[in-house]
Design an enzyme around this catalytic site. Structure first.
Site, PDB file in Angstrom:
ATOM      1  N   PRO A   1     -28.960  13.353   9.508  1.00  0.00           N
ATOM      2  CA  PRO A   1     -29.632  12.966   8.296  1.00  0.00           C
ATOM      3  C   PRO A   1     -31.122  12.934   8.411  1.00  0.00           C
ATOM      4  CG  PRO A   1     -28.881  11.052   9.516  1.00  0.00           C
ATOM      5  CD  PRO A   1     -28.888  12.210  10.400  1.00  0.00           C
ATOM      6  N   GLU A   2     -31.776  13.871   7.796  1.00  0.00           N
ATOM      7  CA  GLU A   2     -33.197  13.724   7.493  1.00  0.00           C
ATOM      8  C   GLU A   2     -33.293  13.707   5.978  1.00  0.00           C
ATOM      9  OE1 GLU A   2     -35.883  16.264   9.691  1.00  0.00           O
ATOM     10  OE2 GLU A   2     -34.332  16.686  11.149  1.00  0.00           O
TER      11      GLU A   2
END
Length: 288
Positions: free
Chosen positions: A2-3
DNA sequence: CATTTCACCTGGTGGC
DNA sequence: TGCCACCAGGTGAAAT
């Protein structure tokens, strides 16, 4: 996973599926480090609440919750309520391997499932996180302030404010991009990709990067993040969305995890170093 | 104070 | 097939 682009994709997908739904009951695992707020308090706070909306702040997913009493009315009387009347928030950080899934309560429970929220619509929202770097937090807004990521949002920050973030800082520009107290949401992939687009070497001291280069970096970040959101994020190993759909931005990567492969612009082999404790990829000819 | 390193975890991959 | 070293999208505490 997750970015910023992956978290944005997940938040949108979850919002679409659970907005206006009501939490009937909440179950949590016993892995203590998962819970920034004690699990019993989260279970008590969440059960009965209406999910008003779901959105992203930095790398966090924020659920805006309406009071238990207001109940299921919201579901049938559209339009769905906005965040203004929120009385509490449920905040999910996915860490490295966290996933949010919307499934049926009967579907088999994956290993490393840490949260199950049974919803009035008959669906179930699950949080699965093998590496346990993810975190769950509950905030009662009558008692404490609403959640705001500490750093600036890279998609809305202006030129002056962006340049000011790096002024006088002697750490590398890569480390600065990864610092969530400066910019909220940039991680290893998009730090490397935006530095490539801007033509800046990741190891340069932040305060030595010229104003014009910083502006190129701001625009590169905007462009890279926006395109990645349009493509549903990057799926590097396994991935993402509330139904497990994959993203496609990994096909656009110019440097990330392309060590030794030819640069897309000049054919020079991409180099890998370790900077700020992270694998860091750049083109020695295109980036200065 | 600013900056760097490392521990926290599980799982996948590739070499021998 | 098994064993082992190494790598991974993040972060916060400890060390420098």
């Amino acid at each position: 996973m997750p970015e910023l682009p992956e978290v944005e994709t997940i938040a949108r997908g979850v919002d679409k599926r659970v907005r206006g739904d009501r939490i009937l009951q909440a179950w949590f695992s016993r892995v203590p480090q998962t819970f920034k707020t004690p699990r019993q308090r989260q279970a008590k706070g969440l059960s009965g609440c209406t999910i008003l909306s779901v959105h992203r702040a930095g790398k966090h997913i924020v659920f805006e919750l309406g009071p238990p009493a207001a109940a299921s009315k919201a579901r049938t009387t559209q339009p769905a309520p906005g965040p203004g009347v929120s009385e509490a928030q449920w905040i999910v950080h996915l860490g490295m391997t966290g996933r949010l899934l919307v499934t049926s309560p009967e579907s088999p429970v994956a290993l490393h499932t840490h949260a199950r929220l049974l919803l009035e619509s008959g669906r179930e929202l699950r949080f699965v996180d093998p590496r346990r770097f993810g975190r769950l937090e509950f905030r009662d807004l009558r008692r404490s302030a609403g959640f705001g990521a500490p750093g600036s949002e890279p998609l809305t920050i202006g030129e002056r404010e962006f340049a000011a973030l790096f002024r006088g800082r002697r750490l590398s520009i890569k480390a600065a991009l990864l610092n969530q107290e400066l910019l909220a949401g940039v991680g290893n992939i998009y730090a490397d990709e935006s530095l490539f687009q801007a033509g800046i070497r990741p190891r340069r001291r932040a305060n030595r990067v010229k104003r014009s280069e910083l502006e190129r970096l701001r625009l590169a970040l905007h462009q890279v993040l926006t395109t990645a959101i349009q493509l549903g994020g990057s799926s590097v190993s396994d991935y993402v969305g509330a139904d497990g759909e994959r993203g496609f931005f990994q096909l656009e990567h110019c440097v990330y995890q392309r060590t030794g492969e030819p640069c897309r612009r000049c054919q020079t082999p991409i180099r890998r170093v370790v900077e700020a404790g992270r694998g860091t990829h750049y083109c020695p000819k295109c980036q200065h």
